[in-house]
Design a protein around this motif. Structure first.
Motif, PDB file in Angstrom:
ATOM      1  N   GLY A   1      10.670  59.862   4.542  1.00 47.72           N
ATOM      2  CA  GLY A   1      10.182  58.650   3.889  1.00 47.72           C
ATOM      3  C   GLY A   1      10.220  58.702   2.376  1.00 47.72           C
ATOM      4  N   ALA A   2      10.620  59.835   1.800  1.00 50.00           N
ATOM      5  CA  ALA A   2      10.701  59.933   0.339  1.00 50.00           C
ATOM      6  C   ALA A   2      11.778  58.986  -0.186  1.00 50.00           C
ATOM      7  N   PRO A   3      11.473  58.244  -1.249  1.00 45.53           N
ATOM      8  CA  PRO A   3      12.473  57.359  -1.834  1.00 45.53           C
ATOM      9  C   PRO A   3      13.661  58.140  -2.390  1.00 45.53           C
ATOM     10  N   LEU A   4      14.836  57.522  -2.265  1.00 45.07           N
ATOM     11  CA  LEU A   4      16.091  58.109  -2.705  1.00 45.07           C
ATOM     12  C   LEU A   4      16.821  57.085  -3.564  1.00 45.07           C
ATOM     13  N   ILE A   5      17.243  57.510  -4.756  1.00 42.72           N
ATOM     14  CA  ILE A   5      18.045  56.634  -5.603  1.00 42.72           C
ATOM     15  C   ILE A   5      19.363  57.323  -5.933  1.00 42.72           C
ATOM     16  N   PHE A   6      20.359  56.519  -6.249  1.00 42.79           N
ATOM     17  CA  PHE A   6      21.695  57.001  -6.573  1.00 42.79           C
ATOM     18  C   PHE A   6      22.073  56.326  -7.880  1.00 42.79           C
ATOM     19  N   VAL A   7      22.201  57.117  -8.963  1.00 40.39           N
ATOM     20  CA  VAL A   7      22.338  56.526 -10.291  1.00 40.39           C
ATOM     21  C   VAL A   7      23.482  57.163 -11.080  1.00 40.39           C
ATOM     22  N   SER A   8      24.018  56.383 -11.988  1.00 43.00           N
ATOM     23  CA  SER A   8      25.111  56.821 -12.847  1.00 43.00           C
ATOM     24  C   SER A   8      24.569  57.500 -14.101  1.00 43.00           C
ATOM     25  N   ALA A   9      25.310  58.470 -14.592  1.00 44.12           N
ATOM     26  CA  ALA A   9      24.945  59.120 -15.855  1.00 44.12           C
ATOM     27  C   ALA A   9      24.995  58.126 -17.014  1.00 44.12           C
ATOM     28  N   LEU A  10      25.704  57.021 -16.846  1.00 40.98           N
ATOM     29  CA  LEU A  10      25.790  56.002 -17.888  1.00 40.98           C
ATOM     30  C   LEU A  10      24.501  55.192 -18.026  1.00 40.98           C
ATOM     31  N   ALA A  11      23.664  55.205 -17.001  1.00 42.17           N
ATOM     32  CA  ALA A  11      22.429  54.426 -17.014  1.00 42.17           C
ATOM     33  C   ALA A  11      21.354  55.137 -17.838  1.00 42.17           C
ATOM     34  N   ALA A  12      20.627  54.361 -18.609  1.00 38.51           N
ATOM     35  CA  ALA A  12      19.567  54.927 -19.462  1.00 38.51           C
ATOM     36  C   ALA A  12      18.513  55.662 -18.641  1.00 38.51           C
ATOM     37  N   HIS A  13      18.219  55.165 -17.444  1.00 38.89           N
ATOM     38  CA  HIS A  13      17.169  55.816 -16.654  1.00 38.89           C
ATOM     39  C   HIS A  13      17.584  57.200 -16.161  1.00 38.89           C
ATOM     40  N   THR A  14      18.887  57.460 -16.036  1.00 35.64           N
ATOM     41  CA  THR A  14      19.325  58.795 -15.612  1.00 35.64           C
ATOM     42  C   THR A  14      18.985  59.827 -16.678  1.00 35.64           C
ATOM     43  N   GLY A  15      19.331  59.525 -17.928  1.00 33.67           N
ATOM     44  CA  GLY A  15      18.976  60.426 -19.023  1.00 33.67           C
ATOM     45  C   GLY A  15      17.478  60.608 -19.150  1.00 33.67           C
ATOM     46  N   ALA A  16      16.744  59.537 -18.917  1.00 32.05           N
ATOM     47  CA  ALA A  16      15.286  59.618 -18.991  1.00 32.05           C
ATOM     48  C   ALA A  16      14.742  60.545 -17.906  1.00 32.05           C
ATOM     49  N   LEU A  17      15.263  60.441 -16.681  1.00 32.72           N
ATOM     50  CA  LEU A  17      14.798  61.305 -15.591  1.00 32.72           C
ATOM     51  C   LEU A  17      15.156  62.766 -15.828  1.00 32.72           C
ATOM     52  N   LEU A  18      16.318  62.988 -16.434  1.00 41.20           N
ATOM     53  CA  LEU A  18      16.713  64.374 -16.731  1.00 41.20           C
ATOM     54  C   LEU A  18      15.830  64.981 -17.815  1.00 41.20           C
ATOM     55  N   ALA A  19      15.354  64.150 -18.737  1.00 43.31           N
ATOM     56  CA  ALA A  19      14.486  64.637 -19.818  1.00 43.31           C
ATOM     57  C   ALA A  19      13.035  64.783 -19.373  1.00 43.31           C
ATOM     58  N   ASP A  20      12.592  63.911 -18.474  1.00 41.04           N
ATOM     59  CA  ASP A  20      11.204  63.914 -18.013  1.00 41.04           C
ATOM     60  C   ASP A  20      11.198  63.341 -16.600  1.00 41.04           C
ATOM     61  N   ALA A  21      10.858  64.154 -15.631  1.00 41.14           N
ATOM     62  CA  ALA A  21      10.963  63.772 -14.220  1.00 41.14           C
ATOM     63  C   ALA A  21       9.889  62.789 -13.774  1.00 41.14           C
ATOM     64  N   ARG A  22       8.908  62.527 -14.624  1.00 40.68           N
ATOM     65  CA  ARG A  22       7.859  61.577 -14.240  1.00 40.68           C
ATOM     66  C   ARG A  22       8.421  60.162 -14.227  1.00 40.68           C
ATOM     67  N   CYS A  23       8.112  59.447 -13.163  1.00 43.98           N
ATOM     68  CA  CYS A  23       8.581  58.067 -13.053  1.00 43.98           C
ATOM     69  C   CYS A  23       7.656  57.305 -12.111  1.00 43.98           C
ATOM     70  N   SER A  24       7.909  56.010 -12.034  1.00 36.57           N
ATOM     71  CA  SER A  24       7.156  55.149 -11.140  1.00 36.57           C
ATOM     72  C   SER A  24       8.116  54.169 -10.500  1.00 36.57           C
ATOM     73  N   LEU A  25       7.838  53.828  -9.262  1.00 38.22           N
ATOM     74  CA  LEU A  25       8.696  52.935  -8.501  1.00 38.22           C
ATOM     75  C   LEU A  25       7.844  51.773  -8.009  1.00 38.22           C
ATOM     76  N   LEU A  26       8.317  50.557  -8.215  1.00 41.22           N
ATOM     77  CA  LEU A  26       7.637  49.366  -7.702  1.00 41.22           C
ATOM     78  C   LEU A  26       8.487  48.776  -6.589  1.00 41.22           C
ATOM     79  N   VAL A  27       7.903  48.678  -5.401  1.00 39.49           N
ATOM     80  CA  VAL A  27       8.596  48.167  -4.225  1.00 39.49           C
ATOM     81  C   VAL A  27       7.825  46.955  -3.710  1.00 39.49           C
ATOM     82  N   GLY A  28       8.537  45.917  -3.368  1.00 31.99           N
ATOM     83  CA  GLY A  28       7.928  44.719  -2.789  1.00 31.99           C
ATOM     84  C   GLY A  28       8.742  43.500  -3.169  1.00 31.99           C
ATOM     85  N   MET A  29       8.844  42.574  -2.258  1.00 33.29           N
ATOM     86  CA  MET A  29       9.624  41.365  -2.488  1.00 33.29           C
ATOM     87  C   MET A  29       8.709  40.150  -2.516  1.00 33.29           C
ATOM     88  N   PRO A  30       8.687  39.435  -3.654  1.00 27.79           N
ATOM     89  CA  PRO A  30       7.921  38.192  -3.646  1.00 27.79           C
ATOM     90  C   PRO A  30       8.631  37.154  -2.786  1.00 27.79           C
TER      91      PRO A  30
END
Length: 164
Positions: free
Chosen positions: A56-85
């Motif tokens: 059940g752990a969330p899985l993401i697949f991201v490009s090195a070109l994306a800003a969030h990839t560099g951010a995750l490599l620098a600091d693994a702390r993150c937050s995920l918002l899930v839900g559809m209005p």
């Protein structure tokens, strides 16, 4: 004159809440990912494709070109918002905000499972899944805040979110 202590607004977590939150995460195909921008530490939010691993752990697949990839490599702390209005007030629909620690997935048996599960959720990813700048990140939940709509809120632990 003493002030009354604030009323507890969070509801206890029961099996129904656990099942609803796990289902929301498992069925979601995208989510909002919040990371910390390297250097400034400012929050950075982006949309990511989402799948889940067997536990059940969330899985993401991201490009090195994306800003969030560099951010995750620098600091693994993150937050995920899930839900559809849906129709009407977007705040009336269930959502869950999950505090996570991101871990890059390395080649091996777990990677084959991640790849298969991601492609099952996102068949069109077959077009770019083998590009060398893309990486899988497993998002290990630490805790979560569930808002099931008006008057329904609970705080969940990692154990509440993951299955054996």
């Amino acid at each position: 004159m003493a002030k009354d202590s604030p009323k507890e607004v969070l509801q206890p977590v029961d099996d129904a809440v656990r099942a609803e939150v796990r289902r929301m995460i498992a069925e979601a195909r995208h989510a909002a990912l919040a990371t910390l921008q390297p250097g400034s530490g400012h929050p950075l939010v982006s949309r990511v494709g989402l799948a889940t691993l067997e536990d059940g752990a969330p899985l993401i697949f991201v490009s090195a070109l994306a800003a969030h990839t560099g951010a995750l490599l620098a600091d693994a702390r993150c937050s995920l918002l899930v839900g559809m209005p849906g129709k009407g007030d977007p705040l009336a629909h269930p959502r869950v905000s999950i505090l996570c620690k991101a871990a890059i997935m390395e080649n091996g048996p777990d990677m084959a499972v991640a790849r298969a599960r991601y492609l099952a959720a996102h068949p069109k990813a077959k077009l770019y899944i083998d590009l060398p700048d893309f990486r899988f990140f497993k998002l290990m939940p630490l805790e979560a805040s569930f808002n099931g709509g008006f008057g329904r809120a609970s705080r969940l632990t990692s154990a509440d979110l993951l299955s054996d």
